[in-house]
Design a protein around this motif. Structure first.
Motif, mmCIF file in Angstrom:
data_model
loop_
_atom_site.group_PDB
_atom_site.id
_atom_site.type_symbol
_atom_site.label_atom_id
_atom_site.label_comp_id
_atom_site.label_asym_id
_atom_site.label_seq_id
_atom_site.Cartn_x
_atom_site.Cartn_y
_atom_site.Cartn_z
ATOM 1 N N UNK A 231 0.758 -1.086 -0.104
ATOM 2 C CA UNK A 231 0.144 -0.017 0.063
ATOM 3 C C UNK A 231 1.091 1.257 -0.155
ATOM 4 N N UNK A 232 0.321 2.464 -0.446
ATOM 5 C CA UNK A 232 1.014 3.510 -0.706
ATOM 6 C C UNK A 232 0.706 4.453 0.726
ATOM 7 N N UNK A 233 1.877 5.031 0.940
ATOM 8 C CA UNK A 233 1.948 6.086 1.972
ATOM 9 C C UNK A 233 0.962 7.218 1.925
ATOM 10 N N UNK A 234 0.491 7.850 3.180
ATOM 11 C CA UNK A 234 -0.309 9.227 3.039
ATOM 12 C C UNK A 234 0.733 10.239 2.879
ATOM 13 N N UNK A 235 0.522 11.256 2.044
ATOM 14 C CA UNK A 235 1.041 12.333 1.963
ATOM 15 C C UNK A 235 -0.100 13.705 2.153
ATOM 16 N N UNK A 236 0.782 14.565 2.976
ATOM 17 C CA UNK A 236 -0.147 15.788 3.156
ATOM 18 C C UNK A 236 -1.492 15.595 3.958
#
Length: 330
Positions: A4-9
């Motif tokens: 899964x991808x990371x959270x950004x902002x």
């Protein structure tokens, strides 16, 4: 394992969340509740907002929801027995109350507020609060009168007219808030609604409840639920769950429904559901009895089956007849 991808902002705000009251974990009254029961309470609270949008209030102004066992099984990913036991926990501790409308009718659920103090009834607390307010106003009036200078008449200066003693800034105590730091506001403050507004709300509640009752009656009449229960006595519970699901879709405010992996406009799905009759439900029940694959999302599976029933029933039976004729069975 999926990567899964990371959270950004601020991307975390893109998701919707189920809020579970903190008191369920900190209050000793709820220590015996399982984690599934606490999560289920959060799910039922979330459904409350949909009921409010649909104006699902009873004659006493109480909000009710419709949440079937099939939905609990689908959402929590558990067996039917565990879903029933989890719901039973919330009933036994007093957090919800069920209202059985009778054989073949949708079961209503009342979700109750978690109060920080249940030692006295709500009416008694309101009565005590009103009495305290009256005493406070009387005391303030006496204090104001005693501060009038003897050398002047009843002409108050600006500073004497403003009573700041009642502006209690300590009232924002987050420990007393029953629903964590962001309480779900369902009922307006007491006394903030005029009589005309109350009358309009009562009329609206009555209309919404009558509309829901009409949808329930129409569904049960269209599918001839009594005849279905006579033909499939062992599937009586499933038949009622299907009827409840049809009512939920027809009365709901969703923008779309997922059918076979594709998003279908809610209006199109509702038109298909309005076509459903006795033979369509019997067709779905027969298909379910022959299904041997695992169903992960029961609600979505049933919606798809009901949606496709009017589209495929004729072809299904025609193909079956042709097969039987070719095999010499007819």
């Amino acid at each position: 394992m999926c990567e899964f991808e990371y959270f950004y902002g601020q991307e975390a705000d893109l998701f919707s969340f189920i809020r579970v009251p903190k008191l369920l974990f900190t209050d000793g009254r709820f220590k015996d509740l399982t984690s599934d029961a606490k999560i289920l309470y959060g799910l039922l609270l979330d459904r409350m907002s949909l009921s409010i949008e649909n104006n699902w209030f009873d004659k006493q102004g109480r909000v009710f929801i419709i949440y079937t066992i099939a939905e609990i099984v689908s959402t929590l990913g558990c067996a039917n027995t565990k879903a029933c036991n989890t719901l039973k926990q919330l009933i036994e501790v007093g957090l919800i109350e069920k209202d059985n409308k009778g054989q073949g009718k949708a079961q209503l659920i009342y979700v109750k507020k978690i109060l920080s103090d249940c030692s006295e009834p709500r009416e008694k607390r309101i009565q005590n609060k009103n009495s305290e307010n009256q005493n406070s106003q009387k005391q303030n009036s006496q204090n104001d009168s005693s501060r009038i200078p003897e050398s002047r008449t009843l002409e108050f200066s600006k500073t004497e007219c403003i009573n700041t003693e009642n502006n209690n800034t300590d009232s924002n105590n987050t420990e007393s808030v029953p629903f964590s730091s962001n309480p779900i506001k369902i009922y307006p403050p007491s006394g903030s609604i005029s009589r005309n507004e109350e009358d309009r709300r009562d009329e609206k509640r009555g209309d919404s409840e009558s509309e829901l009752d009409e949808i329930i009656r129409t569904v049960h009449s269209n599918i001839d639920i009594c005849s279905l229960e006579e033909r499939y006595p062992l599937d009586s519970k499933l038949i009622n769950e299907i009827a409840d699901l049809m009512v939920d879709v027809l009365a709901g405010k969703a923008d779309y429904y997922v059918v076979g992996g594709a998003r279908k406009p809610a209006g199109l799905v509702k038109r298909q559901f309005e076509k459903l009759e006795y033979e369509h439900i019997a067709y779905v029940l027969d298909s379910l009895s022959r299904n041997t694959t695992e169903v992960r999302n029961t609600r979505q599976y049933l919606i798809a089956a009901l949606y496709n029933a009017p589209l495929t029933i004729e072809t299904h039976y025609e193909t079956q007849v042709n097969h039987d004729m070719a095999m010499g069975q007819i």
